[in-house]
Design a protein around this motif. Structure first.
Motif, short mmCIF file in Angstrom:
data_model
loop_
_atom_site.label_atom_id
_atom_site.label_comp_id
_atom_site.label_asym_id
_atom_site.label_seq_id
_atom_site.Cartn_x
_atom_site.Cartn_y
_atom_site.Cartn_z
N ASN A 55 0.82 -1.23 0.00
CA ASN A 55 0.00 0.00 0.00
C ASN A 55 0.85 1.28 0.00
OD1 ASN A 55 -2.47 -1.41 0.05
ND2 ASN A 55 -2.23 -1.74 2.28
N ILE A 56 1.95 1.23 -0.72
CA ILE A 56 2.81 2.42 -0.90
C ILE A 56 2.73 2.82 -2.36
CG2 ILE A 56 5.15 3.34 -0.77
CD1 ILE A 56 5.73 1.29 1.42
N VAL A 96 13.99 -1.39 -1.33
CA VAL A 96 12.53 -1.49 -1.27
C VAL A 96 12.10 -2.17 0.02
CG1 VAL A 96 10.51 -2.53 -2.37
CG2 VAL A 96 12.28 -1.44 -3.77
N SER A 97 12.85 -3.20 0.43
CA SER A 97 12.50 -3.90 1.68
C SER A 97 12.62 -2.95 2.86
CB SER A 97 13.42 -5.10 1.88
OG SER A 97 13.23 -6.05 0.84
N ASN A 98 13.63 -2.10 2.90
CA ASN A 98 13.78 -1.14 3.99
C ASN A 98 12.61 -0.16 4.01
OD1 ASN A 98 16.16 -2.21 4.95
ND2 ASN A 98 17.47 -0.86 3.71
N ILE A 99 12.15 0.28 2.83
CA ILE A 99 11.02 1.21 2.77
C ILE A 99 9.77 0.54 3.32
CG2 ILE A 99 9.51 2.47 1.19
CD1 ILE A 99 11.96 2.91 -0.60
N GLY A 116 7.75 3.49 7.09
CA GLY A 116 6.39 3.97 7.35
C GLY A 116 5.96 4.96 6.29
N ALA A 117 6.52 4.88 5.09
CA ALA A 117 6.23 5.84 4.02
C ALA A 117 4.94 5.47 3.31
CB ALA A 117 7.38 5.88 3.03
N SER A 118 4.34 6.46 2.69
CA SER A 118 3.15 6.24 1.88
C SER A 118 3.42 6.49 0.39
CB SER A 118 2.02 7.19 2.34
OG SER A 118 2.45 8.54 2.19
N HIS A 119 4.62 7.01 0.10
CA HIS A 119 4.95 7.34 -1.29
C HIS A 119 6.45 7.05 -1.52
CE1 HIS A 119 4.68 9.47 -5.16
NE2 HIS A 119 5.87 9.98 -4.85
N CYS A 120 6.76 6.53 -2.65
CA CYS A 120 8.18 6.23 -3.02
C CYS A 120 8.41 6.66 -4.46
CB CYS A 120 8.47 4.74 -2.85
SG CYS A 120 10.17 4.29 -3.32
N LYS A 121 9.46 7.41 -4.65
CA LYS A 121 9.83 7.91 -6.00
C LYS A 121 11.12 7.22 -6.45
CE LYS A 121 11.65 11.97 -6.29
NZ LYS A 121 11.84 13.45 -6.29
N VAL A 122 11.08 6.66 -7.65
CA VAL A 122 12.25 5.99 -8.22
C VAL A 122 12.58 6.65 -9.58
CG1 VAL A 122 13.28 3.83 -8.99
CG2 VAL A 122 11.62 3.83 -7.12
N LYS A 158 9.69 8.23 7.79
CA LYS A 158 10.16 8.91 9.00
C LYS A 158 11.67 9.06 9.06
CE LYS A 158 10.05 4.47 11.44
NZ LYS A 158 9.44 3.74 12.59
N GLY A 159 12.36 8.51 8.10
CA GLY A 159 13.81 8.65 8.08
C GLY A 159 14.50 7.69 9.04
#
Length: 606
Positions: free
Chosen positions: A494-495, A526-529, A534-540, A558-559
């Motif tokens: 769900n990201i 990706v596994s760490n994200i 706890g992110a809701s969005h990922c940019k590649v 949250k970094g």
């Protein structure tokens, strides 16, 4: 009686001339008139018809074609009118023939020599001398022009000089040095230089001109020695044959030297010169004794023609090939031609006979000039050879370095081949053994968790096998695979995924190992994200340059916590990501801060 009376009157006239010269203070006496009779008798033939001759007497003029003995008689009074306490002597600048001397009817010893250029010194014993009315008889045994090989050895008698030893010694010594000692010194120098040149050839066998030039010098020295040697124990005809044959050897070496120095080789010329060597002595030895001069002159003309023709050819070759040396070659050729023409002109009486043996001095000067030029050329050639040797050594070093480098590359290639073979073996073992067992667990396990773990382990194993044995992958295909997997995994968590890559066609290939390592780095990111951010969005973002390509993975999570600040490679698989990038000669940078998300920048060479 009438003949004897006429002879006495002439002797009285000659004595009067000598006395007048003495009274005028002209000492020593110079007698330029004599009574002469052609005879080989033991003493002056008193009853024979004598004729007055001027001295010097050249037999080619006074008695042409005459061969044998001749008597000369002169009368003189002592200078001052009385015998001197100082020894008296007779000095003859040139005598060409065997000489016997009688003073007042008593035989007086005279030095024996075949060298026509050697001055004669005859001591006049004081007890035999009278104040007035001395009679000096000279018998000379000489050869006609037709019986000798050179005009220089025809019968001849110079003026007679009579005086005290101290008065004549200086002129005698000067003449002796000019005509004998100087020639001997020059001949010895030529012989020494010739031996040195031959010795130099012994160490440089490819330098054929050195052999011919050394032979030329030695041959000339031998011929010169035959000319000035005082009394060779040989027959006169044999001496003439040897001298002419010596010139044949000198001419042969001269022609061969000029040809070899010009870089030419001619078998017909070499054969002709070799046949010429025995023909010269044979033609002279078995010839009519009265034709020796004619035959020798023909041979001398042929020798000169051979040398002149070869010198002309050498000049043409030098002009075409080595114009820098043309001037020096021209000067040497001109000097040689001048000396030879001068000698030929003297032989045919176009020029008078010289008091100094010009040929014996001039030709060695030409030889020394040629030798100096050869030394300069040899030094230049030696310097060029040294430069070539140094260049060759450098080239050998370069080739050796290339060989060592190629050997190293071959060794590395061999190691790579062995490594590749071992990789294939390991890959086969993994696929056949471990892969089969993992696949069995996937299909037989009743636990969903165990089946999922076995499926993931099987996928990782297949990826590892592909890295060991796989072929290069098109970078465009690899980006498509990574995009599909990343978007799928993030979507399942769900990201929201935002993937953007290059729009242009990509032709680069990615090695299988780089593909596997990049896949693992991207999976770890990706596994760490999914697990920690706890992110809701990922940019590649992916980009491709001329020599490398890069990927940027950024989330809005949250970094990384503060307690790991400065130690980002110790947690969340960061260390393995960086290590994998370093193995591929690339880099993996991580940027993060609490509340600002995490950015991973991956750069790998193509």
């Amino acid at each position: 009686m009438l003949i004897r009376l006429l002879l006495l009157l002439r002797l009285a006239f000659l004595a009067a001339l000598a006395a007048s010269a003495a009274l005028s203070g002209a000492t020593p006496l110079v007698l330029s008139q004599a009574m002469s009779v052609n005879s080989s008798a033991a003493h002056f033939p008193e009853g024979a018809a004598a004729q007055a001759v001027r001295l010097p007497d050249d037999w080619t003029q006074s008695r042409p074609r005459y061969d044998g003995g001749a008597w000369y008689r002169v009368g003189f009074d002592l200078p001052g009118g009385a015998p001197s306490n100082e020894p008296m002597a007779l000095y003859l600048a040139r005598v060409c023939g065997a000489l016997d001397v009688e003073l007042n009817g008593q035989r007086n010893a005279a030095p024996a020599t075949r060298n026509c250029q050697q001055p004669r010194w005859v001591s006049l014993p004081s007890p035999l001398l009278k104040a007035q009315g001395n009679v000096l008889d000279l018998r000379m045994q000489a050869s006609a022009l037709q019986r000798v090989a050179s005009r220089h050895r025809v019968g001849a008698l110079s003026e007679l000089h009579i005086g005290r030893d101290s008065e004549l010694a200086g002129e005698h010594a000067s003449r002796l040095f000019r005509t004998v000692s100087g020639v001997q010194i020059v001949g010895a120098s030529v012989l020494l230089v010739g031996c040195l040149v031959l010795l130099l050839y012994a160490f440089h066998r490819r330098e054929t001109p050195l052999l011919h030039f050394g032979g030329l010098l030695v041959g000339w020295a031998v011929v010169s020695a035959l000319a000035w040697w005082p009394d060779l124990p040989l027959d006169s005809k044999l001496v003439e044959v040897l001298v002419c044959s010596g010139f044949a050897v000198v001419a042969a070496f001269a022609v061969q030297f000029l040809l070899s120095h010009a870089g030419l080789r001619s078998r017909p010329i070499s054969v002709g010169l070799a046949l010429q060597l025995p023909l010269v002595p044979a033609s002279l030895w078995w010839a009519d004794p009265n034709r020796i001069f004619a035959i020798a002159s023909a041979w001398h003309a042929l020798f000169a023609l051979e040398v002149f023709a070869t010198m002309g050819l050498a000049l043409v070759i030098t002009w075409r090939r080595q114009r820098d040396d043309f001037v020096s070659t021209l000067l040497i050729v001109a000097g040689t031609a001048g000396v030879l023409l001068f000698e030929l002109a003297t032989q045919v009486q176009l020029l008078p006979a010289q008091r100094v043996p010009v040929l014996q001095y001039a030709m060695p000067l030409v030889f020394f000039a040629v030798g100096a030029r050869l030394v300069r050329q040899f030094a230049r050639t030696l310097r060029a050879a040294e430069e070539s040797r140094a260049s060759l050594e450098n080239r050998v070093k370069e080739i050796t370095a290339d060989i060592e480098r190629n050997f190293t590359q071959l060794s590395e290639l061999r190691v790579e081949q062995v490594t590749e073979k071992e990789r294939k073996r390991i890959a086969a073992d993994l696929h056949d053994d471990l892969g089969a067992k993992l696949l069995t667990i996937v299909h037989t396990s009743e636990s969903e968790r165990i089946s999922t773990l076995a499926r993931e382990a099987l996928e990782e194993m297949r990826l590892s096998v592909r890295g060991l044995t796989g072929k290069p992958v098109r970078l465009a295909d690899a980006l498509a695979d990574w995009r599909a997997e990343t978007v799928s995994r993030l979507g399942q968590a769900n990201i929201e995924a935002d993937w953007r890559g290059p729009t242009e066609e990509i032709e680069h290939l990615l090695p299988a190992r780089a593909y596997v390592q990049t896949t693992r780095i991207l999976r770890e990111a990706v596994s760490n994200i999914i697990k920690h951010s706890g992110a809701s969005h990922c940019k590649v973002r992916s980009s491709v340059g001329e020599r490398d390509f890069g990927m940027l993975v950024q989330d809005n999570g949250k970094g990384i916590p503060m307690e790991l600040d400065g130690k980002l490679d110790r947690g969340h698989g960061m260390s393995s990501m960086k290590h994998r990038a370093k193995q591929l000669q690339g880099q993996c940078l991580v940027e993060s801060g609490p509340g600002y998300g995490t950015v991973i920048r991956l750069t790998l060479p193509l």
